[in-house]
Design a protein around this motif. Structure first.
Motif, PDB file in Angstrom:
ATOM      1  N   GLU A 114       0.823  -1.152  -0.005  1.00  0.00           N
ATOM      2  CA  GLU A 114      -0.004  -0.038  -0.033  1.00  0.00           C
ATOM      3  C   GLU A 114       0.865   1.215   0.027  1.00  0.00           C
ATOM      4  OE1 GLU A 114      -3.692   2.017   2.543  1.00  0.00           O
ATOM      5  OE2 GLU A 114      -2.761   0.181   3.244  1.00  0.00           O
ATOM      6  N   GLY A 115       2.060   1.092   0.856  1.00  0.00           N
ATOM      7  CA  GLY A 115       2.989   2.520   0.809  1.00  0.00           C
ATOM      8  C   GLY A 115       3.429   2.600  -0.247  1.00  0.00           C
ATOM      9  N   LYS A 116       3.912   1.459  -1.122  1.00  0.00           N
ATOM     10  CA  LYS A 116       4.675   1.668  -2.560  1.00  0.00           C
ATOM     11  C   LYS A 116       3.690   2.397  -3.478  1.00  0.00           C
ATOM     12  CE  LYS A 116       8.307  -1.937  -1.863  1.00  0.00           C
ATOM     13  NZ  LYS A 116       7.904  -2.202  -0.229  1.00  0.00           N
ATOM     14  N   ILE A 138       4.741   2.631 -20.928  1.00  0.00           N
ATOM     15  CA  ILE A 138       6.049   2.770 -20.299  1.00  0.00           C
ATOM     16  C   ILE A 138       6.358   1.407 -19.602  1.00  0.00           C
ATOM     17  CG2 ILE A 138       7.467   4.312 -18.755  1.00  0.00           C
ATOM     18  CD1 ILE A 138       5.514   6.371 -19.275  1.00  0.00           C
ATOM     19  N   LEU A 139       7.334   0.932 -20.031  1.00  0.00           N
ATOM     20  CA  LEU A 139       7.837  -0.219 -19.230  1.00  0.00           C
ATOM     21  C   LEU A 139       8.920  -0.068 -18.448  1.00  0.00           C
ATOM     22  CD1 LEU A 139       7.653  -2.571 -22.557  1.00  0.00           C
ATOM     23  CD2 LEU A 139       5.906  -2.366 -20.895  1.00  0.00           C
ATOM     24  N   VAL A 140       9.140  -0.593 -17.434  1.00  0.00           N
ATOM     25  CA  VAL A 140       9.997  -0.343 -16.306  1.00  0.00           C
ATOM     26  C   VAL A 140      10.744  -2.096 -15.884  1.00  0.00           C
ATOM     27  CG1 VAL A 140      10.712   0.427 -14.105  1.00  0.00           C
ATOM     28  CG2 VAL A 140       9.000   1.776 -15.343  1.00  0.00           C
ATOM     29  N   ASP A 141      11.819  -1.855 -15.999  1.00  0.00           N
ATOM     30  CA  ASP A 141      12.642  -3.181 -15.680  1.00  0.00           C
ATOM     31  C   ASP A 141      13.082  -2.975 -14.090  1.00  0.00           C
ATOM     32  OD1 ASP A 141      14.330  -5.222 -15.048  1.00  0.00           O
ATOM     33  OD2 ASP A 141      14.748  -5.673 -17.216  1.00  0.00           O
ATOM     34  N   THR A 142      12.474  -3.535 -13.279  1.00  0.00           N
ATOM     35  CA  THR A 142      12.968  -3.004 -11.660  1.00  0.00           C
ATOM     36  C   THR A 142      14.044  -3.649 -11.496  1.00  0.00           C
ATOM     37  OG1 THR A 142      11.568  -4.765 -11.060  1.00  0.00           O
ATOM     38  CG2 THR A 142      10.529  -2.784 -11.067  1.00  0.00           C
ATOM     39  N   PRO A 210      21.936   1.234  -8.767  1.00  0.00           N
ATOM     40  CA  PRO A 210      22.397   2.002  -7.363  1.00  0.00           C
ATOM     41  C   PRO A 210      22.508   0.884  -6.303  1.00  0.00           C
ATOM     42  CG  PRO A 210      20.151   2.293  -7.851  1.00  0.00           C
ATOM     43  CD  PRO A 210      20.545   1.838  -9.014  1.00  0.00           C
ATOM     44  N   VAL A 211      23.480   1.246  -5.241  1.00  0.00           N
ATOM     45  CA  VAL A 211      23.681   0.237  -3.970  1.00  0.00           C
ATOM     46  C   VAL A 211      22.788   0.682  -2.956  1.00  0.00           C
ATOM     47  CG1 VAL A 211      26.111  -0.227  -4.958  1.00  0.00           C
ATOM     48  CG2 VAL A 211      25.707   1.598  -3.374  1.00  0.00           C
ATOM     49  N   GLY A 212      22.572  -0.424  -2.036  1.00  0.00           N
ATOM     50  CA  GLY A 212      21.971  -0.051  -0.822  1.00  0.00           C
ATOM     51  C   GLY A 212      20.838  -1.002  -0.699  1.00  0.00           C
ATOM     52  N   SER A 213      20.473  -0.894   0.630  1.00  0.00           N
ATOM     53  CA  SER A 213      19.110  -1.868   0.910  1.00  0.00           C
ATOM     54  C   SER A 213      17.966  -1.059   1.298  1.00  0.00           C
ATOM     55  CB  SER A 213      19.359  -2.639   2.332  1.00  0.00           C
ATOM     56  OG  SER A 213      20.102  -1.798   3.209  1.00  0.00           O
ATOM     57  N   GLY A 214      17.724   0.102   0.579  1.00  0.00           N
ATOM     58  CA  GLY A 214      16.569   0.865   0.788  1.00  0.00           C
ATOM     59  C   GLY A 214      15.433   0.819  -0.309  1.00  0.00           C
ATOM     60  N   THR A 215      14.474   1.511  -0.428  1.00  0.00           N
ATOM     61  CA  THR A 215      13.345   1.523  -1.283  1.00  0.00           C
ATOM     62  C   THR A 215      14.014   2.031  -2.670  1.00  0.00           C
ATOM     63  OG1 THR A 215      11.847   2.277   0.497  1.00  0.00           O
ATOM     64  CG2 THR A 215      11.124   2.699  -1.913  1.00  0.00           C
ATOM     65  N   GLN A 216      13.670   1.111  -3.782  1.00  0.00           N
ATOM     66  CA  GLN A 216      14.064   1.479  -4.941  1.00  0.00           C
ATOM     67  C   GLN A 216      12.793   2.327  -5.790  1.00  0.00           C
ATOM     68  OE1 GLN A 216      14.939  -2.432  -6.719  1.00  0.00           O
ATOM     69  NE2 GLN A 216      17.066  -2.166  -6.138  1.00  0.00           N
ATOM     70  N   VAL A 217      13.268   3.603  -6.179  1.00  0.00           N
ATOM     71  CA  VAL A 217      12.277   4.385  -6.938  1.00  0.00           C
ATOM     72  C   VAL A 217      12.842   4.750  -8.343  1.00  0.00           C
ATOM     73  CG1 VAL A 217      11.296   6.685  -6.878  1.00  0.00           C
ATOM     74  CG2 VAL A 217      11.994   5.402  -4.818  1.00  0.00           C
ATOM     75  N   ASN A 244       8.183  12.353 -12.925  1.00  0.00           N
ATOM     76  CA  ASN A 244       7.318  11.443 -12.329  1.00  0.00           C
ATOM     77  C   ASN A 244       7.778  10.092 -11.918  1.00  0.00           C
ATOM     78  OD1 ASN A 244       5.507   8.744 -13.206  1.00  0.00           O
ATOM     79  ND2 ASN A 244       3.965  10.394 -12.550  1.00  0.00           N
ATOM     80  N   VAL A 245       7.182   9.620 -10.556  1.00  0.00           N
ATOM     81  CA  VAL A 245       7.778   8.424 -10.090  1.00  0.00           C
ATOM     82  C   VAL A 245       6.768   7.284 -10.834  1.00  0.00           C
ATOM     83  CG1 VAL A 245       7.576   7.150  -8.016  1.00  0.00           C
ATOM     84  CG2 VAL A 245       7.985   9.598  -7.736  1.00  0.00           C
ATOM     85  N   LEU A 246       7.816   6.387 -11.713  1.00  0.00           N
ATOM     86  CA  LEU A 246       7.173   5.549 -12.354  1.00  0.00           C
ATOM     87  C   LEU A 246       6.591   4.367 -11.556  1.00  0.00           C
ATOM     88  CD1 LEU A 246       9.265   5.558 -15.578  1.00  0.00           C
ATOM     89  CD2 LEU A 246       7.350   6.636 -15.347  1.00  0.00           C
ATOM     90  N   ASP A 247       7.632   3.830 -10.791  1.00  0.00           N
ATOM     91  CA  ASP A 247       7.441   2.571  -9.883  1.00  0.00           C
ATOM     92  C   ASP A 247       8.220   2.670  -8.581  1.00  0.00           C
ATOM     93  OD1 ASP A 247       6.403   0.265  -9.387  1.00  0.00           O
ATOM     94  OD2 ASP A 247       7.255  -0.924 -10.961  1.00  0.00           O
ATOM     95  N   VAL A 248       7.890   1.945  -7.615  1.00  0.00           N
ATOM     96  CA  VAL A 248       8.474   1.860  -6.366  1.00  0.00           C
ATOM     97  C   VAL A 248       8.643   0.334  -5.945  1.00  0.00           C
ATOM     98  CG1 VAL A 248       8.499   2.572  -3.887  1.00  0.00           C
ATOM     99  CG2 VAL A 248       7.489   4.170  -5.593  1.00  0.00           C
TER     100      VAL A 248
END
Length: 249
Positions: A114-116, A138-142, A210-217, A244-248
């Motif tokens: 829900e948050g994402k 728009i296609l996003v490869d996460t 990008p490196v890290g263990s956080g939220t990917q935007v 625009n934020v395409l995906d989270v």
């Protein structure tokens, strides 16, 4: 709260009235209320103190998000971006079902679907929201952060401002830990195209993951230009641009 009309514009305090200027014009409100000392110490105001702490956290999280994106955010924003982002961060904080009141935070709120979904689709420039400008799949490869728009026909699928001759697109892949403030971001190259009858296959690849263990935007920036004598100029200081934020994830 009242709005001040007339030739004379006042700022400051007069008797029990406070006059001040905001983004909405010159406003006036009555002076008074409970003292800060009482709010900070009286047990009756414990809820107020908790709300104040959480509001401060939401404001800090919004600032953290803006700063993590870097210079891209200055190319497409509106004058109420800060307050709109604080509102979203506050809503994310409210989704924290683990922490006690006064300690609820954005990182926990983003830990569920829900948050994402709440952050996904956020427009940094409310004057040019993505859904009213770009009409394409728009296609996003996460995994890689690659953003693709296949079979794109700008003359039909892009709502461009009057006078625009060219447009550009750039994607960003952000990893942001809202709990620690640690972030990393990578960008694709800027792809620039003329506004003509061509059919395009757009592919925007970030330089790395990008490196890290956080939220990917995943973000997309669309800019418009007018070419004069071989030089492209940003239209109206970027007020028509989209971020625009395409995906989270």
């Amino acid at each position: 709260m009242g709005k001040l009309n007339g030739i004379l514009k006042i700022q400051g305090t007069l008797d029990n009235l406070t006059f001040y200027k905001s983004a909405d014009g010159h406003l006036v409100r009555t002076k008074g209320g409970v003292s800060k000392q009482r709010v900070m110490n009286d047990p009756a105001f414990v809820r107020t103190r908790e709300n104040g702490v959480e509001f401060g956290h939401s404001a800090s999280s919004g600032k953290m998000f803006r700063q993590a994106i870097g210079g891209m955010v200055f190319k497409a924003k509106d004058r109420k971006l800060t307050s709109r982002l604080v509102k979203v961060m506050s809503q994310l904080k409210n989704l924290d079902s683990v922490s006690i009141r006064g300690k609820r935070n954005v990182a926990e709120g983003l830990g569920n679907t829900e948050g994402k979904l709440l952050l996904k689709g956020f427009n940094f420039n409310d004057n040019a929201p993505m859904q009213s400008v770009l009409f394409a799949t728009i296609l996003v490869d996460t995994a890689s952060g690659k953003v693709s728009i296949p079979d794109f026909f700008p003359m039909e699928q892009l709502r461009s401002p009057e006078g625009a001759t060219h447009f550009s697109m750039q994607s960003a892949f952000l990893n942001l830990d809202f709990a620690t403030g640690i972030s990393d971001i990578t960008f694709s190259d800027v792809a620039n195209f003329p506004l003509d009858n061509s059919t395009l296959s757009i592919s925007l690849n970030p330089t790395s993951v990008p490196v890290g263990s956080g939220t990917q935007v995943y973000l997309l920036l669309v800019e418009f230009f007018q070419e004069v004598n071989g030089v492209q100029y940003v239209l109206n200081n970027g007020s028509y641009n989209v971020l625009n934020v395409l995906d989270v994830a």
